[in-house]
Design an enzyme around this catalytic site. Structure first.
Site, PDB file in Angstrom:
ATOM      1  N   SER A   7      35.418  23.383  56.037  1.00  0.00           N
ATOM      2  CA  SER A   7      36.445  24.282  56.586  1.00  0.00           C
ATOM      3  C   SER A   7      36.049  24.631  58.020  1.00  0.00           C
ATOM      4  CB  SER A   7      36.525  25.555  55.733  1.00  0.00           C
ATOM      5  OG  SER A   7      35.236  26.119  55.564  1.00  0.00           O
ATOM      6  N   GLU A   9      36.294  27.665  61.259  1.00  0.00           N
ATOM      7  CA  GLU A   9      36.563  29.056  61.642  1.00  0.00           C
ATOM      8  C   GLU A   9      37.092  29.116  63.072  1.00  0.00           C
ATOM      9  OE1 GLU A   9      33.664  32.136  60.526  1.00  0.00           O
ATOM     10  OE2 GLU A   9      33.645  32.698  62.650  1.00  0.00           O
ATOM     11  N   TYR A  41      38.032  38.592  62.721  1.00  0.00           N
ATOM     12  CA  TYR A  41      38.664  39.906  62.876  1.00  0.00           C
ATOM     13  C   TYR A  41      37.686  40.803  63.621  1.00  0.00           C
ATOM     14  CZ  TYR A  41      40.853  44.250  61.052  1.00  0.00           C
ATOM     15  OH  TYR A  41      41.478  45.463  60.892  1.00  0.00           O
ATOM     16  N   ALA A  43      35.760  43.990  64.340  1.00  0.00           N
ATOM     17  CA  ALA A  43      35.470  45.194  63.553  1.00  0.00           C
ATOM     18  C   ALA A  43      36.063  46.425  64.225  1.00  0.00           C
ATOM     19  CB  ALA A  43      33.967  45.342  63.385  1.00  0.00           C
ATOM     20  N   HIS A  69      39.770  36.879  58.100  1.00  0.00           N
ATOM     21  CA  HIS A  69      38.615  37.744  57.877  1.00  0.00           C
ATOM     22  C   HIS A  69      39.135  39.186  57.930  1.00  0.00           C
ATOM     23  CE1 HIS A  69      35.356  34.746  59.488  1.00  0.00           C
ATOM     24  NE2 HIS A  69      36.384  34.098  58.949  1.00  0.00           N
ATOM     25  N   ARG A  99      31.653  43.538  56.348  1.00  0.00           N
ATOM     26  CA  ARG A  99      31.492  44.905  56.830  1.00  0.00           C
ATOM     27  C   ARG A  99      31.865  44.979  58.306  1.00  0.00           C
ATOM     28  NH1 ARG A  99      25.822  47.607  58.289  1.00  0.00           N
ATOM     29  NH2 ARG A  99      26.247  46.272  60.080  1.00  0.00           N
ATOM     30  N   ASP A 101      30.467  45.012  62.509  1.00  0.00           N
ATOM     31  CA  ASP A 101      29.547  45.869  63.271  1.00  0.00           C
ATOM     32  C   ASP A 101      30.397  46.794  64.118  1.00  0.00           C
ATOM     33  OD1 ASP A 101      27.002  44.667  62.508  1.00  0.00           O
ATOM     34  OD2 ASP A 101      27.797  42.889  63.518  1.00  0.00           O
ATOM     35  N   TYR A 137      23.038  35.650  54.173  1.00  0.00           N
ATOM     36  CA  TYR A 137      22.094  35.511  55.289  1.00  0.00           C
ATOM     37  C   TYR A 137      20.815  34.789  54.860  1.00  0.00           C
ATOM     38  CZ  TYR A 137      25.385  38.723  57.264  1.00  0.00           C
ATOM     39  OH  TYR A 137      26.561  39.270  57.717  1.00  0.00           O
ATOM     40  N   HIS A 141      19.819  39.544  56.877  1.00  0.00           N
ATOM     41  CA  HIS A 141      20.610  40.333  57.825  1.00  0.00           C
ATOM     42  C   HIS A 141      19.658  41.245  58.605  1.00  0.00           C
ATOM     43  CE1 HIS A 141      23.299  43.607  59.172  1.00  0.00           C
ATOM     44  NE2 HIS A 141      24.162  42.600  59.309  1.00  0.00           N
ATOM     45  N   LYS A 157      27.765  41.931  45.821  1.00  0.00           N
ATOM     46  CA  LYS A 157      29.096  41.522  46.296  1.00  0.00           C
ATOM     47  C   LYS A 157      29.739  40.555  45.297  1.00  0.00           C
ATOM     48  CE  LYS A 157      27.646  40.709  50.758  1.00  0.00           C
ATOM     49  NZ  LYS A 157      27.733  40.483  52.220  1.00  0.00           N
ATOM     50  N   GLN A 168      25.509  32.936  57.322  1.00  0.00           N
ATOM     51  CA  GLN A 168      25.269  32.987  58.763  1.00  0.00           C
ATOM     52  C   GLN A 168      24.739  31.608  59.169  1.00  0.00           C
ATOM     53  OE1 GLN A 168      25.942  33.762  61.664  1.00  0.00           O
ATOM     54  NE2 GLN A 168      25.469  35.945  61.472  1.00  0.00           N
ATOM     55  N   PHE A 211      23.759  34.748  71.237  1.00  0.00           N
ATOM     56  CA  PHE A 211      24.425  35.056  69.981  1.00  0.00           C
ATOM     57  C   PHE A 211      23.414  35.072  68.823  1.00  0.00           C
ATOM     58  CE2 PHE A 211      27.515  33.705  66.523  1.00  0.00           C
ATOM     59  CZ  PHE A 211      27.992  34.997  66.355  1.00  0.00           C
ATOM     60  N   HIS A 261      31.006  25.138  56.380  1.00  0.00           N
ATOM     61  CA  HIS A 261      31.999  25.929  57.127  1.00  0.00           C
ATOM     62  C   HIS A 261      31.588  25.862  58.601  1.00  0.00           C
ATOM     63  CE1 HIS A 261      34.998  29.122  57.707  1.00  0.00           C
ATOM     64  NE2 HIS A 261      34.118  29.792  58.434  1.00  0.00           N
TER      65      HIS A 261
HETATM   66  P1  FAD Z   1      27.149  43.954  54.225  1.00  0.00           P
HETATM   67  O1  FAD Z   1      27.137  42.959  53.132  1.00  0.00           O
HETATM   68  O2  FAD Z   1      27.758  45.300  53.930  1.00  0.00           O
HETATM   69  O3  FAD Z   1      25.633  44.152  54.683  1.00  0.00           O
HETATM   70  C1  FAD Z   1      25.327  44.792  55.919  1.00  0.00           C
HETATM   71  C2  FAD Z   1      23.908  45.305  55.884  1.00  0.00           C
HETATM   72  O4  FAD Z   1      23.834  46.485  55.102  1.00  0.00           O
HETATM   73  C3  FAD Z   1      22.881  44.349  55.282  1.00  0.00           C
HETATM   74  O5  FAD Z   1      21.683  44.516  55.988  1.00  0.00           O
HETATM   75  C4  FAD Z   1      22.740  44.839  53.862  1.00  0.00           C
HETATM   76  O6  FAD Z   1      21.515  44.448  53.292  1.00  0.00           O
HETATM   77  C5  FAD Z   1      22.857  46.340  54.084  1.00  0.00           C
HETATM   78  N1  FAD Z   1      23.403  47.103  52.961  1.00  0.00           N
HETATM   79  C6  FAD Z   1      24.395  46.760  52.124  1.00  0.00           C
HETATM   80  N2  FAD Z   1      24.652  47.771  51.257  1.00  0.00           N
HETATM   81  C7  FAD Z   1      23.805  48.778  51.591  1.00  0.00           C
HETATM   82  C8  FAD Z   1      23.600  50.094  51.097  1.00  0.00           C
HETATM   83  N3  FAD Z   1      24.317  50.571  50.085  1.00  0.00           N
HETATM   84  N4  FAD Z   1      22.660  50.860  51.700  1.00  0.00           N
HETATM   85  C9  FAD Z   1      21.941  50.403  52.735  1.00  0.00           C
HETATM   86  N5  FAD Z   1      22.090  49.150  53.254  1.00  0.00           N
HETATM   87  C10 FAD Z   1      23.010  48.355  52.685  1.00  0.00           C
HETATM   88  N6  FAD Z   1      31.962  40.275  61.973  1.00  0.00           N
HETATM   89  C11 FAD Z   1      33.155  40.724  62.429  1.00  0.00           C
HETATM   90  O7  FAD Z   1      33.215  41.815  63.004  1.00  0.00           O
HETATM   91  N7  FAD Z   1      34.302  39.970  62.258  1.00  0.00           N
HETATM   92  C12 FAD Z   1      34.312  38.780  61.620  1.00  0.00           C
HETATM   93  O8  FAD Z   1      35.360  38.146  61.485  1.00  0.00           O
HETATM   94  C13 FAD Z   1      33.070  38.290  61.123  1.00  0.00           C
HETATM   95  N8  FAD Z   1      32.994  37.116  60.438  1.00  0.00           N
HETATM   96  C14 FAD Z   1      31.801  36.718  59.885  1.00  0.00           C
HETATM   97  C15 FAD Z   1      31.780  35.565  59.099  1.00  0.00           C
HETATM   98  C16 FAD Z   1      30.592  35.150  58.509  1.00  0.00           C
HETATM   99  C17 FAD Z   1      30.594  33.907  57.639  1.00  0.00           C
HETATM  100  C18 FAD Z   1      29.383  35.882  58.730  1.00  0.00           C
HETATM  101  C19 FAD Z   1      28.083  35.413  58.130  1.00  0.00           C
HETATM  102  C20 FAD Z   1      29.406  37.027  59.518  1.00  0.00           C
HETATM  103  C21 FAD Z   1      30.597  37.473  60.086  1.00  0.00           C
HETATM  104  N9  FAD Z   1      30.676  38.642  60.838  1.00  0.00           N
HETATM  105  C22 FAD Z   1      31.889  39.095  61.328  1.00  0.00           C
HETATM  106  C23 FAD Z   1      29.461  39.421  61.114  1.00  0.00           C
HETATM  107  C24 FAD Z   1      29.221  40.532  60.067  1.00  0.00           C
HETATM  108  O9  FAD Z   1      30.289  41.445  60.066  1.00  0.00           O
HETATM  109  C25 FAD Z   1      27.909  41.227  60.429  1.00  0.00           C
HETATM  110  O10 FAD Z   1      26.833  40.357  60.161  1.00  0.00           O
HETATM  111  C26 FAD Z   1      27.689  42.593  59.812  1.00  0.00           C
HETATM  112  O11 FAD Z   1      26.552  43.197  60.457  1.00  0.00           O
HETATM  113  C27 FAD Z   1      27.386  42.575  58.325  1.00  0.00           C
HETATM  114  O12 FAD Z   1      28.486  42.252  57.590  1.00  0.00           O
HETATM  115  P2  FAD Z   1      28.343  41.962  56.007  1.00  0.00           P
HETATM  116  O13 FAD Z   1      29.701  41.717  55.502  1.00  0.00           O
HETATM  117  O14 FAD Z   1      27.279  40.989  55.757  1.00  0.00           O
HETATM  118  O15 FAD Z   1      27.839  43.430  55.542  1.00  0.00           O
END
Ligand code: FAD
Length: 287
Positions: A7, A9, A41, A43, A69, A99, A101, A137, A141, A157, A168, A211, A261
């Site tokens: 796929s 992106e 998308y 954040a 996303h 999630r 950033d 990751y 992460h 998740k 990643q 990056f 991907h």
């Molecule tokens: P999470 O899974 O929520 O994890 C984030 C961090 O929090 C991790 O370190 C995790 O271990 C920690 N954590 C989780 N739950 C808890 C808890 N309860 N207490 C304390 N710590 C916790 N970003 C964008 O803005 N837009 C995009 O479109 C985008 N696309 C992406 C696509 C891919 C395939 C990837 C790999 C990343 C993408 N990102 C994007 C980046 C991503 O949003 C960031 O890496 C972000 O920092 C973490 O997102 P996540 O969904 O992994 O978060």
């Protein structure tokens, strides 16, 4: 040997001209029969309208599934709920749930602070309508408390309803294989919850290094050194980059990776060349 699905992106472009070029790139890459395209998308909703616009444009252009996303940090549940309803109403059935950033200056994590909360919210509000992908990751992460805690977060998740995960990017195949095996050891069936390898083609040295440093992805020393040696010689960087990424994909394919991907950077090349030279185009089943 089974060939993986693949796929691409895209990120949303800012101008009408950019949209036109992205449509041309989409048409060319779509001829390779990818399983789907995803659209990133910003954040905090920073690209919300542009992401929706590109998703609608591409969705109306061909039958290949489009996966928007959605990130949750800093957004209200009502905003995310409306977005999900909109995508559902136009026939989108895949989502990449993240999630995100927080953009600089924005404070407050919002009502859904982590991706696991978003996955739960999507399942509560739309049942099984969407196929949900989340982020994984292989090199941890950057904000995770520990490697173990990060793996547990991925498992949470899946348990909240995510179908599969996209990693990643990484250039060390072992990190992907280690994560896959770690999931299996913790009872996750990776044929059901697939670990899709995120592949970043190497096009430009300084952008890639910046990056990678910001998202905690490792660029092995042999790659950094060679990129530094090539300086501004973009042709050599592209050729070297192709060789490195092609080799990485070959190793992953030999190890049975279910899907690749490509972080396409909205470009045809080197994505098309990689997919063709890896012989991935002969089938067009769903990822
Ligand atoms: P999470 O899974 O929520 O994890 C984030 C961090 O929090 C991790 O370190 C995790 O271990 C920690 N954590 C989780 N739950 C808890 C808890 N309860 N207490 C304390 N710590 C916790 N970003 C964008 O803005 N837009 C995009 O479109 C985008 N696309 C992406 C696509 C891919 C395939 C990837 C790999 C990343 C993408 N990102 C994007 C980046 C991503 O949003 C960031 O890496 C972000 O920092 C973490 O997102 P996540 O969904 O992994 O978060």
């Amino acid at each position: 040997m089974n060939k993986p699905n693949f796929s691409f992106e895209f990120f949303p472009t800012k101008t009408d001209d950019g949209v036109t070029k992205l449509c041309q790139t989409f048409d060319t890459l779509n001829e390779l029969s990818p399983a789907y395209f995803s659209v990133t998308y910003g954040a905090g909703g920073t690209t919300r309208q542009r992401t929706i616009g590109i998703v609608e444009t591409l969705h109306n252009r061909a039958n290949t599934p489009i996966a928007p996303h959605i990130s949750c940090i800093g957004d209200d549940k009502s905003v995310i709920g409306e977005l999900l309803e909109h995508y559902k109403s136009i026939g989108i059935n895949r989502i990449v749930a993240l999630r995100g950033d927080l953009p600089s200056g924005q404070v407050g994590m919002g009502e859904l602070p982590f991706a696991v909360d978003l996955v739960r919210f999507i399942r509560e509000h739309t049942g099984d309508h969407f196929h949900i992908e989340v982020a994984a990751y292989p090199e941890m992460h950057p904000q995770a408390r520990s490697f173990d805690a990060d793996i547990q977060n991925l498992i949470n998740k899946f348990q909240a309803g995510a179908n599969s995960a996209i990693t990643q990017f990484f250039y060390n195949a072992e990190s992907y294989l280690y994560l896959r095996d770690a999931l299996e050891k913790r009872g996750i069936d990776t044929t059901e919850h697939r670990l899709i390898a995120g592949i970043m083609p190497i096009i430009n040295s300084s952008n890639l290094i910046r990056f990678a440093d910001s998202c905690g992805a490792d660029i092995p020393r042999y790659i950094r050194k060679q990129l530094a040696d090539y300086g501004d010689d973009s042709k050599s960087i592209r050729e070297f980059g192709f060789e490195v990424v092609h080799r990485l994909c070959e190793i992953l394919i030999a190890e049975g990776v279910p899907a690749l991907h490509f972080y396409s950077m909205n470009r045809v090349e080197p994505n098309k060349r990689l997919v063709e030279s890896l012989g991935l185009t002969s089938h067009s089943t769903q990822a």
